[in-house]
Scaffold this motif. Structure first.
Motif, PDB file in Angstrom:
ATOM      1  N   LEU A   1       0.825  -1.207   0.000  1.00 13.99           N
ATOM      2  CA  LEU A   1       0.000   0.000   0.000  1.00 13.99           C
ATOM      3  C   LEU A   1       0.858   1.255   0.000  1.00 13.99           C
ATOM      4  O   LEU A   1       0.538   2.246  -0.669  1.00 13.99           O
ATOM      5  CB  LEU A   1      -0.920  -0.011   1.230  1.00 13.99           C
ATOM      6  CG  LEU A   1      -1.748   1.246   1.510  1.00 13.99           C
ATOM      7  CD1 LEU A   1      -2.715   1.521   0.365  1.00 13.99           C
ATOM      8  CD2 LEU A   1      -2.493   1.102   2.828  1.00 13.99           C
ATOM      9  N   LEU A   2       1.961   1.222   0.749  1.00 13.50           N
ATOM     10  CA  LEU A   2       2.828   2.391   0.875  1.00 13.50           C
ATOM     11  C   LEU A   2       3.947   2.408  -0.169  1.00 13.50           C
ATOM     12  O   LEU A   2       4.842   3.248  -0.114  1.00 13.50           O
ATOM     13  CB  LEU A   2       3.437   2.427   2.279  1.00 13.50           C
ATOM     14  CG  LEU A   2       2.435   2.505   3.438  1.00 13.50           C
ATOM     15  CD1 LEU A   2       3.159   2.398   4.769  1.00 13.50           C
ATOM     16  CD2 LEU A   2       1.617   3.790   3.367  1.00 13.50           C
ATOM     17  N   ASN A   3       3.881   1.459  -1.112  1.00 13.86           N
ATOM     18  CA  ASN A   3       4.900   1.347  -2.163  1.00 13.86           C
ATOM     19  C   ASN A   3       6.271   1.032  -1.572  1.00 13.86           C
ATOM     20  O   ASN A   3       7.297   1.511  -2.054  1.00 13.86           O
ATOM     21  CB  ASN A   3       4.964   2.625  -2.998  1.00 13.86           C
ATOM     22  CG  ASN A   3       5.530   2.387  -4.397  1.00 13.86           C
ATOM     23  OD1 ASN A   3       5.646   1.255  -4.848  1.00 13.86           O
ATOM     24  ND2 ASN A   3       5.886   3.460  -5.077  1.00 13.86           N
ATOM     25  N   ARG A   4       6.262   0.201  -0.524  1.00 16.83           N
ATOM     26  CA  ARG A   4       7.491  -0.209   0.144  1.00 16.83           C
ATOM     27  C   ARG A   4       7.466  -1.718   0.431  1.00 16.83           C
ATOM     28  O   ARG A   4       7.842  -2.164   1.510  1.00 16.83           O
ATOM     29  CB  ARG A   4       7.687   0.585   1.446  1.00 16.83           C
ATOM     30  CG  ARG A   4       8.129   2.025   1.220  1.00 16.83           C
ATOM     31  CD  ARG A   4       7.906   2.875   2.446  1.00 16.83           C
ATOM     32  NE  ARG A   4       8.511   4.189   2.346  1.00 16.83           N
ATOM     33  CZ  ARG A   4       8.027   5.197   1.624  1.00 16.83           C
ATOM     34  NH1 ARG A   4       6.912   5.023   0.926  1.00 16.83           N
ATOM     35  NH2 ARG A   4       8.633   6.383   1.598  1.00 16.83           N
ATOM     36  N   GLU A   5       7.030  -2.480  -0.539  1.00 20.78           N
ATOM     37  CA  GLU A   5       6.881  -3.921  -0.354  1.00 20.78           C
ATOM     38  C   GLU A   5       8.219  -4.608  -0.072  1.00 20.78           C
ATOM     39  O   GLU A   5       8.298  -5.494   0.782  1.00 20.78           O
ATOM     40  CB  GLU A   5       6.223  -4.553  -1.582  1.00 20.78           C
ATOM     41  CG  GLU A   5       6.004  -6.051  -1.441  1.00 20.78           C
ATOM     42  CD  GLU A   5       5.359  -6.678  -2.668  1.00 20.78           C
ATOM     43  OE1 GLU A   5       5.151  -7.909  -2.652  1.00 20.78           O
ATOM     44  OE2 GLU A   5       5.071  -5.949  -3.633  1.00 20.78           O
TER      45      GLU A   5
END
Length: 306
Positions: free
Chosen positions: A151-155
């Motif tokens: 979701l936060l583009n930090r997978e």
């Protein structure tokens, strides 16, 4: 003439190729910048949602503040339970919000709102900012962190922490089992207000670490009542029937804890045998990375003296 023409053509080809590569690099760089300043599509449990690719003002209405902080994303508002968590010192200057205080949420100007599926006013919240909710327990606690990472583009960062945590928890669990025995059982109790609870394997309070990662034993009686819902309410008089060889007590120190001075409590075998480990409930509620690291350290110190 041919000798002059061939080098000229070669130079022209190299120049065109270089320009093409430079143009491709510029386009790639431009696309990367656009993604960071633009949006990505997150596949939520309720369908696709356009969310910021690089969120700067996240507001959490329940449960997930620790996940967001662990991924170094800025928070502008959090729920009261997160706000009062002593482990979350970074939230000192962050506003406390609720799902009903819409005016305050508008003032905070969030670019992303996160909460449990039980929050109110979801449709109104979606008008303020992209809003994503999760059903508690729909995925396991570590998958949940990876989802927050997506979701936060930090997978990648989220997955790296999960892999490292699982390795550390297994190592500590193996050491604990070697010390207390493979067949030893552990119970997790909590007193909240005037009620006692015993917990299953997925309701915070360190249960995910003890039972899922370390695979320590759970008393049969606890399995019967607490695995389905995650917790079960008890009275002081029957605590001993649900107590394992070891007891973790998640305790609210600012409440009446005179029960600890009663014979009923003192006669629980784990208490009598100095196998009771008392934790601060406010630090122990959640199962985000910050809390999980704290819980793992607590278990290492309690069981192993490290």
């Amino acid at each position: 003439m041919k000798k002059i023409l061939i080098p000229f053509i070669l130079l022209l080809v190299l120049t065109i190729s270089a320009c093409g590569n430079e143009s491709a690099e510029k386009e790639k760089s431009s696309a990367s910048k656009k993604e960071k300043s633009g949006t990505i599509t997150y596949q939520s449990e309720n369908g696709p949602v356009e969310v910021p690719a690089d969120p700067q003002r996240v507001l959490v209405l329940s449960s997930f503040a620790g996940n967001v902080m662990a991924l170094d994303v800025n928070l502008v508002g959090v729920d009261s339970w997160s706000k009062m968590n002593p482990n979350f010192k970074e939230l000192k200057d962050v506003e406390e919000v609720t799902d009903e205080y819409l005016e305050k949420i508008i003032e905070l100007n969030p670019d992303l709102i996160i909460g449990l599926s039980t929050i109110k006013n979801v449709d109104k919240l979606k008008e303020i900012a992209p809003t994503v909710t999760y059903t508690y327990g729909k995925v396991d606690y570590l998958t949940q962190h990876v989802e927050i990472g997506k979701l936060l583009n930090r997978e990648k960062e989220a997955q790296a922490w999960v892999d490292d945590f699982k390795e550390r928890a297994k190592t500590t669990g193996d050491e604990i089992k070697a010390k207390i025995g493979e067949d030893a059982t552990v119970s997790v109790f909590e007193k909240f207000d005037k009620q006692f609870y015993v917990y299953g394997d997925n309701w915070g309070r360190g249960t995910e670490i003890l039972y899922q990662e370390m695979k320590l034993g759970m008393p049969e009686k606890v399995k019967e009542v607490a695995l389905k819902d995650g917790y079960f309410a008890l009275s002081l008089e029957v605590l001993k029937d649900y107590a394992g060889d070891y007891v973790i007590l998640s305790n609210n120190k600012d409440q009446d804890n005179s029960f600890q001075q009663t014979d009923t409590f003192k006669n629980i075998p784990a208490v009598k045998n100095n196998k009771l480990y008392e934790a601060d409930a406010k630090k122990f509620y959640f199962n985000d990375p910050i809390t999980l690291d704290y819980q793992l350290d607590f278990f290492s110190k309690s069981f192993l003296g490290k």
